[in-house]
Design a protein around this motif. Structure first.
Motif, mmCIF file in Angstrom:
data_model
loop_
_atom_site.group_PDB
_atom_site.id
_atom_site.type_symbol
_atom_site.label_atom_id
_atom_site.label_comp_id
_atom_site.label_asym_id
_atom_site.label_seq_id
_atom_site.Cartn_x
_atom_site.Cartn_y
_atom_site.Cartn_z
ATOM 1 N N UNK A 1 0.844 -1.180 0.000
ATOM 2 C CA UNK A 1 0.000 0.000 0.000
ATOM 3 C C UNK A 1 0.884 1.236 0.000
ATOM 4 N N UNK A 2 0.657 2.120 -0.951
ATOM 5 C CA UNK A 2 1.455 3.319 -1.077
ATOM 6 C C UNK A 2 1.141 4.346 -0.014
ATOM 7 N N UNK A 3 2.136 5.148 0.270
ATOM 8 C CA UNK A 3 1.977 6.235 1.230
ATOM 9 C C UNK A 3 2.332 7.520 0.495
ATOM 10 N N UNK A 4 1.459 8.491 0.547
ATOM 11 C CA UNK A 4 1.698 9.734 -0.173
ATOM 12 C C UNK A 4 2.608 10.667 0.624
ATOM 13 N N UNK A 5 3.249 11.548 -0.090
ATOM 14 C CA UNK A 5 4.079 12.567 0.546
ATOM 15 C C UNK A 5 3.208 13.443 1.439
ATOM 16 N N UNK A 6 1.996 13.733 0.975
ATOM 17 C CA UNK A 6 1.075 14.548 1.786
ATOM 18 C C UNK A 6 0.777 13.871 3.119
ATOM 19 N N UNK A 7 0.641 12.542 3.111
ATOM 20 C CA UNK A 7 0.375 11.825 4.360
ATOM 21 C C UNK A 7 1.580 11.937 5.297
ATOM 22 N N UNK A 8 2.776 11.804 4.747
ATOM 23 C CA UNK A 8 3.985 11.883 5.576
ATOM 24 C C UNK A 8 4.191 13.280 6.138
ATOM 25 N N UNK A 9 3.858 14.288 5.361
ATOM 26 C CA UNK A 9 4.067 15.673 5.788
ATOM 27 C C UNK A 9 2.916 16.220 6.615
ATOM 28 N N UNK A 10 1.754 15.628 6.464
ATOM 29 C CA UNK A 10 0.550 16.170 7.079
ATOM 30 C C UNK A 10 0.377 15.807 8.542
ATOM 31 N N UNK A 11 -0.788 16.115 9.047
ATOM 32 C CA UNK A 11 -1.097 15.900 10.449
ATOM 33 C C UNK A 11 -1.850 14.620 10.742
ATOM 34 N N UNK A 12 -1.922 13.726 9.762
ATOM 35 C CA UNK A 12 -2.626 12.452 9.948
ATOM 36 C C UNK A 12 -1.972 11.675 11.080
ATOM 37 N N UNK A 13 -2.767 11.349 12.120
ATOM 38 C CA UNK A 13 -2.213 10.661 13.284
ATOM 39 C C UNK A 13 -2.678 9.216 13.385
ATOM 40 N N UNK A 36 18.359 16.977 12.597
ATOM 41 C CA UNK A 36 16.984 16.728 13.050
ATOM 42 C C UNK A 36 16.052 17.874 12.655
ATOM 43 N N UNK A 37 16.470 19.150 12.825
ATOM 44 C CA UNK A 37 15.590 20.234 12.371
ATOM 45 C C UNK A 37 15.318 20.187 10.857
ATOM 46 N N UNK A 38 16.327 19.799 10.066
ATOM 47 C CA UNK A 38 16.135 19.714 8.614
ATOM 48 C C UNK A 38 15.142 18.608 8.263
ATOM 49 N N UNK A 39 15.230 17.485 8.958
ATOM 50 C CA UNK A 39 14.268 16.399 8.734
ATOM 51 C C UNK A 39 12.871 16.881 9.112
ATOM 52 N N UNK A 40 12.780 17.594 10.216
ATOM 53 C CA UNK A 40 11.496 18.141 10.646
ATOM 54 C C UNK A 40 10.891 19.077 9.617
ATOM 55 N N UNK A 41 11.717 19.905 9.008
ATOM 56 C CA UNK A 41 11.215 20.813 7.971
ATOM 57 C C UNK A 41 10.698 20.026 6.777
ATOM 58 N N UNK A 42 11.411 18.971 6.386
ATOM 59 C CA UNK A 42 10.959 18.142 5.258
ATOM 60 C C UNK A 42 9.622 17.467 5.546
ATOM 61 N N UNK A 43 9.413 17.137 6.805
ATOM 62 C CA UNK A 43 8.205 16.404 7.182
ATOM 63 C C UNK A 43 7.144 17.322 7.785
ATOM 64 N N UNK A 44 6.937 18.442 7.149
ATOM 65 C CA UNK A 44 5.823 19.304 7.505
ATOM 66 C C UNK A 44 6.077 20.302 8.598
ATOM 67 N N UNK A 45 7.337 20.612 8.886
ATOM 68 C CA UNK A 45 7.631 21.622 9.901
ATOM 69 C C UNK A 45 7.585 21.093 11.319
ATOM 70 N N UNK A 46 7.908 19.831 11.491
ATOM 71 C CA UNK A 46 7.905 19.245 12.833
ATOM 72 C C UNK A 46 9.155 19.672 13.608
ATOM 73 N N UNK A 47 9.023 19.722 14.916
ATOM 74 C CA UNK A 47 10.097 20.096 15.823
ATOM 75 C C UNK A 47 11.143 18.974 15.895
#
Length: 66
Positions: A1-13, A36-47
């Motif tokens: 099952x594919x996972x979209x970039x939007x799902x990875x970056x979004x707030x889906x919990x 870690x901050x750079x990864x957070x930015x890639x994944x929707x601005x996470x801390x």
């Protein structure tokens, strides 16, 4: 099952989204020189602490699967 970039970056919990997101966090840390901050930015601005937590969860999941 594919996972979209939007799902990875979004707030889906959902469990599915979080599991995949945590694995991406771990792989980005292992396979790139990104901070870690750079990864957070890639994944929707996470801390960076969210990224640290996700990495630890992915590692625990891997260890449990062995």
């Amino acid at each position: 099952a594919g996972v979209s970039v939007d799902m990875l970056r979004g707030g889906d919990r959902t469990k599915r989204a979080c599991r995949h997101r945590h694995e991406v966090m771990l792989r980005l840390k292992e396979e790139t020189d990104l901070s870690l901050p750079a990864i957070g930015r890639l994944l929707g601005g996470r801390d960076h602490t969210t990224i640290m937590n996700g990495i630890e969860r992915a590692k625990a999941k891997r260890e449990a699967a062995q």
